[in-house]
Scaffold this motif. Structure first.
Motif, PDB file in Angstrom:
ATOM      1  N   UNK A 154       1.342  13.577   1.121  1.00 36.78           N
ATOM      2  CA  UNK A 154       0.008  13.396   1.137  1.00 36.78           C
ATOM      3  C   UNK A 154      -0.964  12.273   0.786  1.00 36.78           C
ATOM      4  N   UNK A 155      -0.504  11.697  -0.253  1.00 37.64           N
ATOM      5  CA  UNK A 155      -1.038  10.796  -0.525  1.00 37.64           C
ATOM      6  C   UNK A 155      -1.015   9.427   0.280  1.00 37.64           C
ATOM      7  N   UNK A 208       3.919   1.729  -3.211  1.00 34.64           N
ATOM      8  CA  UNK A 208       3.690   2.001  -4.766  1.00 34.64           C
ATOM      9  C   UNK A 208       3.205   3.788  -4.820  1.00 34.64           C
ATOM     10  N   UNK A 209       3.179   4.275  -3.680  1.00 40.69           N
ATOM     11  CA  UNK A 209       2.704   5.735  -3.903  1.00 40.69           C
ATOM     12  C   UNK A 209       4.056   6.551  -3.651  1.00 40.69           C
ATOM     13  N   UNK A 221       6.193   6.965  -5.822  1.00 38.43           N
ATOM     14  CA  UNK A 221       6.681   7.448  -7.060  1.00 38.43           C
ATOM     15  C   UNK A 221       6.199   8.714  -7.467  1.00 38.43           C
ATOM     16  N   UNK A 222       5.249   9.094  -6.668  1.00 36.73           N
ATOM     17  CA  UNK A 222       4.485  10.445  -6.724  1.00 36.73           C
ATOM     18  C   UNK A 222       5.166  11.621  -6.177  1.00 36.73           C
ATOM     19  N   UNK A 223       5.109  12.831  -6.691  1.00 38.34           N
ATOM     20  CA  UNK A 223       5.769  14.040  -6.249  1.00 38.34           C
ATOM     21  C   UNK A 223       5.008  14.233  -4.703  1.00 38.34           C
ATOM     22  N   UNK A 224       3.863  14.279  -4.733  1.00 38.59           N
ATOM     23  CA  UNK A 224       3.171  14.510  -3.366  1.00 38.59           C
ATOM     24  C   UNK A 224       2.844  13.244  -2.650  1.00 38.59           C
ATOM     25  N   UNK A 267       0.743  -1.217   0.091  1.00 42.49           N
ATOM     26  CA  UNK A 267       0.013   0.241  -0.128  1.00 42.49           C
ATOM     27  C   UNK A 267       0.705   1.303  -0.004  1.00 42.49           C
ATOM     28  N   UNK A 277      -0.813  10.030   3.653  1.00 41.16           N
ATOM     29  CA  UNK A 277      -1.553  10.482   4.738  1.00 41.16           C
ATOM     30  C   UNK A 277      -3.264  10.116   4.304  1.00 41.16           C
ATOM     31  N   UNK A 278      -3.672  10.413   3.038  1.00 38.93           N
ATOM     32  CA  UNK A 278      -5.047   9.888   2.798  1.00 38.93           C
ATOM     33  C   UNK A 278      -5.290   8.486   2.794  1.00 38.93           C
ATOM     34  N   UNK A 279      -4.242   7.676   2.151  1.00 43.22           N
ATOM     35  CA  UNK A 279      -4.332   6.473   2.026  1.00 43.22           C
ATOM     36  C   UNK A 279      -4.381   5.616   3.483  1.00 43.22           C
TER      37      UNK A 279
END
Lengths: 407, 302, 321
Positions: B110-111, B101-102, B104-107, B98, B113-115
């Motif tokens: 934040x992602x 995989x996140x 790789x994103x710039x933000x 979980x 935290x949301x996840x």
């Protein structure tokens, strides 16, 4: 591409699964808005057990006016204003239910929301705020019924019990602890007033938020005060259990009164015989463990067999409310003649397991012999009804026992 | 006579203050145990795990199943032995499936935290579905009380106090003196540098999540004996841990330890002096003033 | 995304919604849900503006919403201020609180900002329930149960006449989201993007992070306060139950569904989330669990939310590594 496809598939699945729910026309829909998620799920489950038991009984006996009752549930979540209102619009407006059976329902917000409709609405707010809203316009809110007396009256009853106990208080000091919601404050204020009028000294009054589980700071003051009575009014199990565990480490010679807080069933499940001696109350209760008559005893036995645990607060009176409504409908002959059903309920009340019950001019089921406030003491790890009110009198052969930490 | 009277009052007051201090220490040890895992994850992986409180309850429920349903013999020792691997695997998989995989994103922060907020919502309600809304209890690891004059302690509180402090000190030692510990620290201080010298960053991240899950689950088993297991309590535990972590400085284990005891003590004294309902407000004021003066918390690195 | 495309999506959504009363105007339940969707669309969009565009991880949205609702209710109930004026005052008051909260946040890192703003949320409940709240007229733990509806020229907008109230809400939502759209596409929006990319570089070009972040706090809390005030006058009652975690989670789902930083996705997100929530209602206890799982899945599979479908490949957020 795969992502989009996956999302599309998920969406279609959802719609397929839940889009096509329609109720059959040959049933009478009954609305049940209770907390099914969030912080109040536990109490919602207890209320539902009573409601479901009554509806199943009616259906097994051939239904109401030849039609089966169909429960339509609504999740009241955590009683945010728009959720309460949405529940009324969904159940009464959309699903056209014939009656609504709730437990905790919004403490005044629910009166406004369901008062827009005419279907009988039964709630267990136990709150003066809800009654105040009702009084603004009794004609408009004529379909709102409260199943228990308000916190003020319950608190007065608790006070009466404490003054009636066959026990001589060593001093006139009391400590009152209550939660910061409307229930806790209502009970705490009333008790404080009652004690002061009687010439007692309220040595400490503490309003605590939910989730208070470390009591050292309060207990150390209690140990200095050495009050004759400690009243803790917290309608949530975790807090009252931790309070007792920490109190009993080094108890003061005080009568420990838990009010409504004794009723969440995990209190006794967790404390067992350790809790022996605590007193508490249940409004609109069915006294036990030995019921006052065979029919009531049969009800208790059936409930315990069905759900495998003792009777928690709310189950019996929500059961009775369903039966009262069904009885009114049977007499009127039409579940949707709301004016007549409400008039019947108001004029006649219902003959329940403990005798006649009647709603008063505020549509509140005030404490009465047919639905008394039952005062319990924990004995042998079980809730034993020692008094019923009104009028306040000892119940059955059960006796108050001076708690072991006082002897 | 008059003099006697005053001195008796003074002694009572002293006892009371000692009692409040003990209450504060108990609070502190509980909080330290709650928060240490959170600060570890943030310090090493810079990911903020909002499902943290739900893992606390996961530990509690695992123990409850083992005691109540499976009837595992051997007391808490065998329970810890059985639950620790489960928590480790859950934590490891959580990171791999979980969180990783996140990245790789710039933000990605934040992602994450949301996840994890979504995950918390999922887990807490899963508990309600599986275990019901009512609280469950665990038997205390040690029964009984210890009396020293006027003062009374439960053995459970004493156990929590020593396991909490001992556990954290041991953990700090492991971090400084073992290969894996040093690898974790290296990744925390300089992820790129660590990669260059051949430390498998991804695996360290996952291992950190796993270790932190074990720690919070362990805390859950221990503290549920005192406070019971309530399905929706994850949020409150999360917030408490979050406040302590932020106050102590995110990523600083020593800071977290200090913060836990400062906050525990403050709560006890505020509750005693002003009333329990002022605890949250006092906590917020303390946090705010600290952060205004030191944006990185007590011991955090800016 | 271009201004034109954003405006088209917004116009299309609101246009479709505006036609709804033709079909469902007499179904109270659905009209109520639509009005709530419009309210949440604004709150979620404000959250997206502050979080997705300005990069400030604020958790104070629900708190600002409640502050707006409470202050407007108190102005109109206790001081007799007309509802429309009370809403405006409530917005300004909330903006002031927003700035006060924003000030200490500006120097802090992500999780700290989240904590401080969430701290406002956490302290609001005991504050409103306690003596201070009672003195201000919050009604303590009971709440305020008699908030007058909005009246304009003797015509009242309340839950008693839903269709006109719906159009009032629609206009309000359109105005609020239009402001957000303009801000995103203005000099401000560019500044935010620059700050998000590289704060140091942007500051070296003379973009003041401090000024812009404070302005975004003020603006979002103003809009949230106004819509919160509208909520209070529309429902006619408010209580501290608004501050329970349920609403917070639902709003978060809206932002994730709409796509973080993908305005006007949050408007769609609000509608999709509310409708999904209602469709999932028969699941009872399982509903909240499914919503939670949905967030996890969406963040992983659809990082741009539903807006992912509208984006050209080049616009989609490129993975950093």
């Amino acid at each position: 591409m795969m992502r989009k496809f996956a999302l599309l598939a998920v969406t279609i699945l959802f719609l397929a699964a839940f889009g096509g729910t329609a109720s059959a026309a040959d049933t009478i829909p009954v609305g049940v808005p209770l907390a099914m998620t969030g912080a109040y799920t536990g109490s919602g489950q207890d209320y539902f057990k009573g409601i479901k038991m009554a509806i199943d009984e009616i259906n097994e006996a051939g239904g109401l006016l030849g039609k089966q009752l169909e429960i339509i549930r609504y999740d009241s979540k955590e009683f945010a204003p728009e959720v309460v209102m949405q529940g009324a619009d969904y159940l009464c407006g959309q699903k056209k239910v014939a009656s609504v059976h709730a437990g905790w329902a919004g403490w005044g917000q629910d009166v406004r929301a369901y008062g827009k409709y005419d279907a009988p609405f039964f709630a267990d707010d136990g709150s003066q705020a809800a009654v105040d809203v009702f009084r603004e316009d009794p004609k408009k809110y004529y379909n709102i019924y409260q199943l228990t007396d308000v916190g003020v009256e319950q608190a007065k009853s608790m006070f009466r019990l404490l003054m009636t106990l066959p026990y001589k208080y060593p001093n006139n000091k009391v400590v009152i602890i209550n939660t910061d919601d409307s229930w806790g404050v209502e009970v705490g204020d009333t008790l404080e007033k009652s004690f002061k009028e009687k010439g007692w000294k309220v040595a400490k009054r503490e309003t605590v938020p939910y989730g208070t589980n470390e009591w050292g700071a309060i207990l150390t003051q209690i140990r200095r005060i050495k009050p004759a009575i400690i009243h803790v009014e917290i309608p949530s199990a975790q807090e009252v259990i931790t309070f007792f565990r920490q109190f009993i480490k080094r108890p003061t010679k005080s009568i420990l009164s838990y009010g409504w807080g004794i009723t969440p069933r995990e209190v006794l499940q967790n404390l067992g015989k350790d809790a022996d001696g605590i007193v508490g109350e249940m409004p609109s209760g069915l006294p036990g463990p030995k019921a006052p008559n065979p029919a009531a005893q049969a009800w208790i036995d059936k409930y315990v067999k069905l759900y495998k645990h003792q009777i928690p607060a709310g189950s019996w009176i929500t059961y009775t409310a369903v039966k009262a409504w069904a009885n009114a409908v049977k007499n009127v002959g039409d579940a949707y003649n709301f004016k007549a059903v409400n008039k019947y309920l108001k004029d006649n009340g219902y003959k329940g397991l403990l005798g006649q019950i009647k709603w008063d001019k505020d549509n509140v089921l005030r404490a009465q012999p047919g639905a008394p406030i039952v005062h319990y003491q924990v004995q042998g790890g079980e809730l034993i009804a020692i008094y019923t009110d009104p009028p306040i009198k000892p119940y059955g052969n059960y006796k108050f026992i001076v708690p072991r930490w006082i002897k | 006579m008059h003099f006697m009277h005053i001195s008796e009052d003074t002694i009572l007051l002293l006892y009371e203050i000692v009692d409040v201090i003990i209450s504060g220490l108990t609070n502190g040890s509980v909080y330290a145990l709650m928060a240490v895992g959170l600060t570890l994850i943030y310090g090493v992986t810079k990911a903020f795990n909002f499902a943290y409180g739900s893992f606390f309850n996961l530990g509690g429920y695992c123990a409850w199943i083992l005691i109540g349903i499976v009837g595992l013999a051997g007391g808490y020792f065998s329970i810890f032995l059985a639950v620790v691997p489960v928590l480790f695997v859950v934590g490891y998989l959580l990171e791999k499936v979980l969180v990783a995989p996140l990245r790789k994103y710039e933000d990605w922060e934040n992602k994450v935290m949301m996840m994890t907020l979504g995950l918390a919502l999922f887990m807490d309600n899963l508990y309600v579905v599986v275990f019901g809304g009512r609280v469950k209890s665990l038997p205390p690891i040690l029964e009984g009380t210890l009396e020293i004059g006027q003062l009374v302690f439960t053995y459970l509180d004493i156990t929590i106090f020593f396991l909490s402090i001992g556990g954290i000190l041991l953990f700090g030692w492991l971090l400084n003196n073992t290969r894996i510990g040093m690898a974790v620290k290296a990744v925390a201080q300089n992820p790129e540098g660590a990669r260059i010298v051949g430390i498998p960053k991804e695996r360290i991240f996952a291992a950190t999540f796993a270790i932190s899950t074990v720690m919070v689950g362990f805390g859950g088993i221990l503290l549920s004996q005192k406070y019971f297991i309530s399905p929706m309590s994850g949020g409150a535990i999360m917030v408490k841990s979050w406040v302590i972590t932020a106050f102590g400085g995110m990523g600083s284990i020593r800071g977290g330890l200090y913060a836990a005891f400062i906050i525990g003590m403050m709560e006890a004294f505020v509750g005693w002096g002003f009333g329990m309902s002022y605890g949250m407000i006092a906590l917020f004021i303390l946090l705010l003033t600290t952060l205004v003066v030191r944006p990185q918390g007590l011991m955090g690195k800016s | 995304m271009s201004f034109k495309r954003m405006a088209t999506i917004m116009g299309g959504t609101f246009g479709l919604v505006a036609a709804a009363p033709l079909f469902v105007g007499d179904i109270r339940f659905i009209m109520h849900i639509l009005i709530m969707c419009l309210i949440w669309a604004v709150v979620a969009s404000c959250w997206d503006l502050i979080m997705g565009f300005a990069g400030i991880f604020s958790f104070g949205q629900v708190a600002f919403f409640a502050i707006g609702a409470y202050s407007s209710a108190i102005f109109s109930v206790n001081l007799g201020v007309p509802a429309v004026l009370a809403m405006l005052l409530a917005g300004l008051f909330t903006a002031l609180i927003g700035v006060l909260v924003g000030l200490p946040c500006l120097k802090l890192a992500g999780p700290y900002v989240a904590l401080v703003t969430f701290g406002v949320h956490m302290t609001l409940m005991p504050l409103l329930r306690g003596k201070i709240g009672m003195a201000l007229g919050s009604g303590g733990s009971v709440g305020i149960l008699t908030i007058p509806p909005i009246r304009i020229f003797g015509y009242s907008f309340s839950s008693a006449n839903l269709v006109p109230t719906f159009y009032f809400a629609l206009l309000l939502a359109m105005a609020c989201t239009a402001v957000i759209l303009v801000v995103i596409k203005s000099h401000w929006g560019t500044a935010f993007l620059a700050l998000k990319d590289s704060e140091d570089f942007a500051m070296s070009l003379g973009v003041s992070a401090f000024k812009y972040k404070l302005m975004v706090f003020a603006l979002t809390s103003f809009l949230t306060g106004v819509i919160g005030a509208f909520y209070g006058h529309y429902i006619g009652m408010i209580s501290t139950r608004m501050l329970e975690l349920d609403l917070f989670c639902t709003l978060m789902v809206m932002v994730v569904v709409g796509g973080i930083g993908m305005f006007p996705g949050t408007i769609l997100g609000a509608f999709i989330t509310v409708i999904a929530n209602e469709l999932l209602a028969p699941l009872g206890t399982y509903r909240a669990m499914v919503m939670g799982a949905l967030v996890v899945i969406l963040v992983l599979l659809l990082p741009n939310g539903v807006m992912g479908f509208w984006l050209k490949p080049a616009e989609a957020e490129a993975p950093a590594a």
